[in-house]
Structures are given as C-alpha cells and as structure tokens.
Enzyme design. Sequence first.
Site, short mmCIF file in Angstrom:
data_model
loop_
_atom_site.label_atom_id
_atom_site.label_comp_id
_atom_site.label_asym_id
_atom_site.label_seq_id
_atom_site.Cartn_x
_atom_site.Cartn_y
_atom_site.Cartn_z
N GLY A 158 -4.97 7.70 -3.16
CA GLY A 158 -5.65 6.43 -3.34
C GLY A 158 -6.62 6.51 -4.49
CB SER A 160 -11.75 7.79 -3.38
OG SER A 160 -11.09 7.75 -2.14
N GLY A 161 -8.92 9.77 -4.29
CA GLY A 161 -8.43 11.13 -4.18
C GLY A 161 -7.07 11.22 -3.52
CE LYS A 162 -2.98 13.59 -7.11
NZ LYS A 162 -2.21 14.58 -7.91
CB VAL A 163 -4.69 12.71 1.98
CG1 VAL A 163 -4.80 13.32 3.37
CG2 VAL A 163 -5.83 11.72 1.74
CG ASP A 217 -12.02 -0.23 2.20
OD1 ASP A 217 -11.56 -1.39 2.18
OD2 ASP A 217 -11.45 0.73 1.65
CB ILE A 247 0.58 13.35 3.63
CG1 ILE A 247 -0.91 13.54 3.86
CG2 ILE A 247 1.36 14.57 4.05
CD1 ILE A 247 -1.29 13.75 5.32
N GLY A 248 -0.58 11.55 0.86
CA GLY A 248 -1.15 10.25 0.52
C GLY A 248 -2.06 10.36 -0.68
CE LYS A 296 -10.72 10.33 0.43
NZ LYS A 296 -11.45 9.21 1.06
#
Length: 1011
Positions: free
Chosen positions: A690, A692-695, A818, A687-688, A709
């Site tokens: 970035g 630093s990784g996938k979700v 962040d 579902i996402g 994550k």
Amino acid sequence: MSISHLFFFLLLSSLFQTNSQEQLELNILQTLKHHWNNPSSLESWTPSTPICTDWIGITCKNGSVTEINLSNMNITHEISPSICDLTSLTRIDLSFNYIPGEFPYLLYNCSNLYSLDLSQNYFVGSLPSDIHRLSSSLQHLNLSSNNFSGDIPLSIGQLHSLRTLYLFSNQFNGSFPPSIGDLSKLERLGLAYNEFRPSRIPLTFGQLKNLKFLWMTQANLIGEIPESIGSLVNLEQLDLSINELSGKIPDSLFMLKNLTNMYLYANRLSGEIPRSVETLYLTGVDLSINNLTGTIPQDFGKLQYLTTFYMYSNRLTGEIPASLGLLPYLTRIRLFRNRLTGVLPPELGLHSKLEFIEVSENSLIGKLPDNLCAGGVLIGLVVFSNNLSGEFPRSLAKCHSLTSIQVHRNNFSGEIPAGVWSLKDLSSIMIRENSFSGELPDELAWNLTRLEISNNMFSGKIPSRIKSSLNLMVFDASNNLFSGEIPKELTALPRLLSLSLDRNRLSGHLPLEIISWKSLNSLNLSSNQISGIIPPAVAQLPDLLRLDLSDNQLSGVIPPEIGHMKLSFFNLSSNHFTGKIPLEFENLAYDRSFLNNPGLCSDLLNLSSCTPKAKAKSQKLSSPLLATSVVLAGVVLIVVLICSFVIRYGSKKKREQLLSTWKLTSFQKLHFTESDILYSLSEDKMIGSGGSGKVYLIALNQSEFLAVKKIWNKGKLDELLEKEFQAEVQILGTIRHSNIVKLFCCISCDSSMLLVYEYMVNSSLDRWLHRRKRESMLSSSVHRVFLDWPTRLHVAVGAAQGLCYMHHGCSQAIIHRDVKSSNILLDSNFNAKIADFGLAKMLVKHGEADTMSAVAGSYGYIAPEYAYTTKVNEKIDVYSFGVVLLELTTGREPNDGDEHTSLAEWAWRHFQEDHPLVDALDEEVKEPCYLEDMNVIFRLGLICTGTLPSTRPSMKEVLQVLLRCQSQQLYRETNVENEYNVHPLLSFKDMDSDSKRSLKCDDDDSFVCNM
C-alpha cells in the site's frame, strides 16, 4: 467543679466524640473496600492516612464523610449495606463501573442523599414500585445506561425534590408514567433510547414549568405533539427525534421564549409549519427529515438570534424568505432535498458570518449572491442539482476560509475566477455538468482532494504544476476540450484513486512513469487521440480495477502482464493493437473489450483467428559440440562450488554485522528473535502493499505465522511516512484489546523499519464481501467464498468493540481516521480486529477536536465534514464504520453507488425515495429469517453516515444496537421465544472488561445532554 474544669471536661468529651466518629467512619469505609474485594483503585484507603484528605473519592465536611465519588474504579461487586451507615452522606457517584444485581434497596437508608448516580453499570430487573422511599431531599437521580427493564414505576412522581431524572439507554419495555408531570421542580428529563410500549407524550408533562431539557430520542413515541408542550415556559432544549410522531407541529411550540435548540427529525410529522413563529430567543431550528409541506414562513426573519436553520429532507415548496439574509447571527443553513423555487436571498452573508449553506437538490434559479463570504468565514458552498445560472461570484476568489465548492448540475457559465482554484484551504471542487469555460490555472490548491470538472467547456493543456496538489484523490475532467499530452507530472500524485480524462482531445503517449500510481483504482482515458504502446508498468498497479483506453490510436502488442490483473472493467476497443490477446482474456466476459482492432486475433472471441505457429524441427547436436558442452558444464560446476563456500563464509560474517545495526523494541512477551524476522524477509513472501509499505508473511514454524509491515527502505525518510510509523507504534504499543490487532515488536535501523504483528489467516473483510476480490481466494484453502449473515454480524460486533475501546476506553481517545473493510482483519474464527493505524491521531482530551493538516482516509469512507473543516473528532470513525455496515448489508463496495455517488449517498437516496429497504440488501445472504436484523443494521449504517456529525451516534451506542441484534439472533437459533423487546442500546455485559466504556451525561456533554 470550677468553670475552668468544666470547660476542660467538655473539650475532652468533644475530642473523644470526634475521634470516635472518625474511627467509626474509617471502619465503615474499610468494610466497603473489603466488600468490593479490595480493588487496586482504592489502595489509598489505608488506616494510616487521613480519610478526608488522602482517601480517593472521599469528601468531608466538618470531619464527616459527605460524598463518595468512585466513578470508573473497576468495582465489580454489589453495593454493601454499610454504605448508609455514613449518616452525613449526601452524594453517591458509582458510575462507570461493573456493579451487578437489581436496584439496591439498601439505599433507602441513606436519608440525606441529594444526588445518586449509578449510571453505566450492570443493574438489571425492574425499578421497585416503592422507589419513592429514596431520600425525600433527592435532587439528582441518574440510572442511565444500565439494563433496567419493565415499567418506570408510578411512585417516581413522589420524589418531589428531583431536579434531574436520567433513565435513558436502558431496556425499559413497559411504560413511563404520567406522574412524572408531578415533579414540579424537575429541570432535566432524559428518557431516550428505551423500547417503551408505543406511547403518546402525556398531557401532564405540560405541568413541568421548570423543565429546561427534555430528551426522548428513540422512545417509541406515537401520535401528535400535544399543545401542552407549549406550557414548558423554561424549556431550552427539546429532542423528540427518531420516533413515530405524526401530525403537524403545534403552534405553541414556537411560543417558547427560552427555546434555543429544537430537534424533531426522523418522525412522521406532516402538515405546514405554523405561520406565526414568535420564539424570539430561538437560536437553532431543526425540523429535518419529516414530511413537512407548504412554504417557509416569512416570520422566521423575525428570529434575530437565529444561528442555525435546518429543514432539509422535507417537501417544502415556495421561496426561501429574503428576510433570512438580514439576520445578524445566522451562520448555517441546511435546506437541501426539498422542492424550493425562486432565488437565494440576495443579502445572504452580508449581515452575518455565514459558515456554510446547503440548498442542493431543489429547483432554485438565479445567480449566487455576491456577499456569501462577506464575513470571511464561509466554509462550505453546497448548491448542486438546482437551476442556478450566471457566473461564479468573483468575491469568492478572496474567501480563504472556503474548503468545499459543490455547484455541480446547474447552468453556470463563464470562467472560474483565477484565485478560487488556489484558495489555501480548499479541499473539494465539484463543478461538473455546467457550462464553465477557460483553462486550468498553473497552480491549484495544495490541499485539494477532489477536482471534478467534467461535462464543461474547459480547454488548453492540463497544467504540469498539478503535481503540487499531493493530496488529490479524484480528478475527473472528462468531456471537455483539453488538448496536448498527459503531463508526466500527473503521475507524481501518490494518493490518486480515480483519474477520468475521457472524451477530450489529448494526444501523445501514455507516460512511462504510470507505475507511480500505486493507489489508483480507476483509469479512464477513452475517446482521445493517444498513441504509442501500453506501458507494461500498467500491470504493476496493485489496486487498479477499471481500465478504459478505448477509442484512441494506441498500437503494438497488448502487454501479457495485463492478463494477471483483477479488473472489474476493461476496454481496449477501437485502437490499432496487433497480435494475440493475453490468454486470461480468452473469455466471453471480455467479448466487447477488444472490438475494432483489426490486427488482434483470438481463438474464442469475436476477432480474427490466430494462425498457429509452425513447429521448428529439432536438430541433433553434433558430437564435437556435445563434448564441448560437457566440459564447460564441469568447469561451471567447480566454479559454483568454490563460490558457494566463499559466499557462505562471507554471508555468516555479514549477517553478524547486520544484526548489530538493528534495534528491537518489544511490546509483548516474544518467542522469536529479530534474526527470525530479518532472515525470512523476501519478495516471494510479500502478501500485500500500500501507500505506506509492504506486508510480508513469516512462518516461525508449521503452525505459527507473523505479518511484518515494512514501512520504508530508503536512507532519507519521507516525513509523512515517518509520522505514520510513529503514530502506529505509539498507539498499538500501548493499547490491549481482543479486537485490535496485536503488535509484538518494532525492529528498526537507519535505513528500514519493521512492525511485527499477529497474522490474520482470513485476511481482510473486503476480500470476503466484494465479489471481485474473492477470485484471489478461490485457489486458496478457504472453505467458503462468502460470509453468511450471522458471520457478518459477528464481524460487525467485533469491529465495533475495537473502535468503542479506542474512543471510550483509552485515557486519551484515539481516532483511527482510516476505518474501512480492508482494515478489518479476520482470524481463523472470523473474529474481527482493527488494523493499520498509520493515520491514527491521539487526542489531547477525550471528545476534543483535533486539527488535521490534510484530509486523510479512503475514498467512499471519508466523512463529509472533511469538506468543511479540518477539525475532526471520533464521529469521522463513526461515519466510516457506517459505510462498513452498509457494505455488510448490501455487499456493495464503498464507491459503488451509481455513476456519481458513493455507497453512503446511494443508500440515503434509496431510503429517502421510499424504495423498499429489502431491495438494497445483499441477495447472497438475504434470507427471510435475517431480514429484520439486516434492515436494522442497514438503518444503523444510514444514521452513522448522517452528514451532520452531531446527529451520528457514538460507537458505544452503535455497539449496543449490534449486540441487541446478535442477542435476538441467538434467541431465534436456540428456539427461545423473543418478543423483540430488548433495548436497542444494550449495555456492555458481553464485552471484555477492557472495553466497557461509554458516554456519561455531564452538564457540558455535547452529544448526550445537548443534542
């Protein structure tokens, strides 16, 4: 009776009295403990241990209790009357607790008190009119950060022994009495952050000859500063900021020999600065954000101890006094946003260790002084938007302390000295809109985050070694003379957000490695000579919003995958593309995106019509072919059944082996196992993603979901990702708060690491605020496509509570680093939760700055001090949260200011140029009943995004403003009459007990006591 017998009798009597006194005080303290419902924090208070040595918070003298210090002990009940039965008690500190009720009259019976601290509690009501009945020897009284209201009583002026009086951050809505001027021994007075009735500074305050510290920020002061203020001969710090003061600054203010810091910003002071400036010991001057006119007096050059000189955002004219360049201790100059002319002092930096100079947005001419970095500590050079000219000083090539160069929008020319580009700590180069020339060097600074060199005359090739600047976020080299191919090494920059190389002479093909730009949101390569095709990998850039490849020599078919991208700007015009445009672009919104491509066709846009393809006639299969097909299908079916059995048996065994390699570390009580997670991970559930990784979204059942994550999946772990992972686990595994996303567990093995969170059904805040991101939710089951104002305010309060807990409620303060709207998640009831702690950092000590090796954060949210120093504190989160508040009130995105500014910069300019605030607010939610609250939150966002960290409020103060607005909104919705007299910095009565923390004013407190 003999003398010896008499002596023995007296000794026994004395011992008996001593034991009797100890027993009495033990009983009193036990009564106190029982009255407070035996809190666990007082578990050391047991009869079996000595009171004076082992009981927490107890201090004795000559065997009697003299001090009770129970600060931050989770006390939730009122004070017991028995406390004053301790007849030797001289000091009571019950700050940072949850004590309710009205002012405790029972303390009148503590006749020997010299210090009373009840700050940071839940006291309500008015102060008693007979408050003078407190101990006549009382020297220190701190009632700050409570909910006291009404007037400050006249009788407070009868506490003649007072040296400290702190009443700041309450809900006083009446007046403060002139009788405070009768406190002749008073040294520290804090009345800030109260909604007093509009009041002038009493003339009687001039009688406070011993006053050293006067703090009346945001106290609703009006009128002029009285000349009598010059009678405060011992005054060292004066803060009258954020009021409605007007008129000129009195001459007497500059006669104060001991004044070291003066803050008068955010008022309506006008007129000229006094010609005679004779405060010889003045070390800091801040007259910023006023309406001061005239010139800067030459007499400022007489202040030999001056270290900081701030007069930004006024209407000052004339030249900067050359004598400022001669001052031996001057380190910081901030004169931006005025109307100054002339040249910079030629000897600036030669006689002092200059740290930064900000003179942007003036009309200065001439060249930069050669000795700005003679002291070797220059951090920031900010001189943009002037008429400066000449070459860039060669001396700055050896200025290794320099972190930010902002000289854009001037008339500089010549080449930048080679050593400047590679200064070891340099993070920002902004030199656009000048006449610089030459080539980029082979090596650039490793820590560079912004490289803006557009609208100059740079030439040659873009160096391949630019890949060494791994932190580069913004690279803008448009409108220069660069040639050659786009180096494939440019795609090795993992944090790149914006790349602008338009209007150059670049040629060759687009690099196939373009897929590496996972963070890129803007790509502009227009007006070059680039040829070849568009790599289909462009469509796999998850955050790309703007794509401009117009006016090149690109050809071939437009990859259909591009049609699935959510682009806010798209332009492929003036190329050589052929074929039919992707179906998703058959929309009049893209009518000008494909112009001047003769080979393109469309059935809707202003292009050539597409010729329908002829339908091929279907051919019947012959009988032999049909029979052969049936036989082959049967054979395939048998093979599939056999393979399925073998795979199923082998998979079961393999899964058992797989589970044994994973380690589960839980932080909550779990109702699932690692197998529930591991067997559910698949790419179709992502579902996402970035940097630093996938979700992934995992369904435990029809109504229960988890977010997983995945940090990495390589055998050799990236060092930066490993640090991010350890930071997230360390922080989220130890903290508990309803406004911080819950981390259930960590599952790890040698090749992969997973974090399992609660799932937030309403995704992130940015998807609700920003129009372009709502499109992805239109097809989902959401019931609305935007957030109304009450919901936005509710979200702001929740997020502020989470950050407030991080900053003030943890034993070690946590900096998120962040904070942004995409890291604020929303549950089914739109309760906000702070998420993504991959960049967070634990501080060794609350309030202590920590050094970061590189700039972190997201473009548009990054605090400006990152440009000057790597030493940061909680105020960087306050800045980022201020940007979120501006997003909530304007609906704009963080980098959506204008052509060259972020949202924060745009908002400040909108405010400084006196545009109506209502024009900046989001039209979707701008209703008359909400305008006042929206204005308040917009202004709060401005204050939070102030360029100087020390001027930003704490998260505790930010939260209190938000709570005030929320309470006023509730009053209006329930038709309760409201006079808008609720204090703008409410206490924490609406927060859960884990969140109740705030600043305490100690002698060394850098914000509250010394701002």
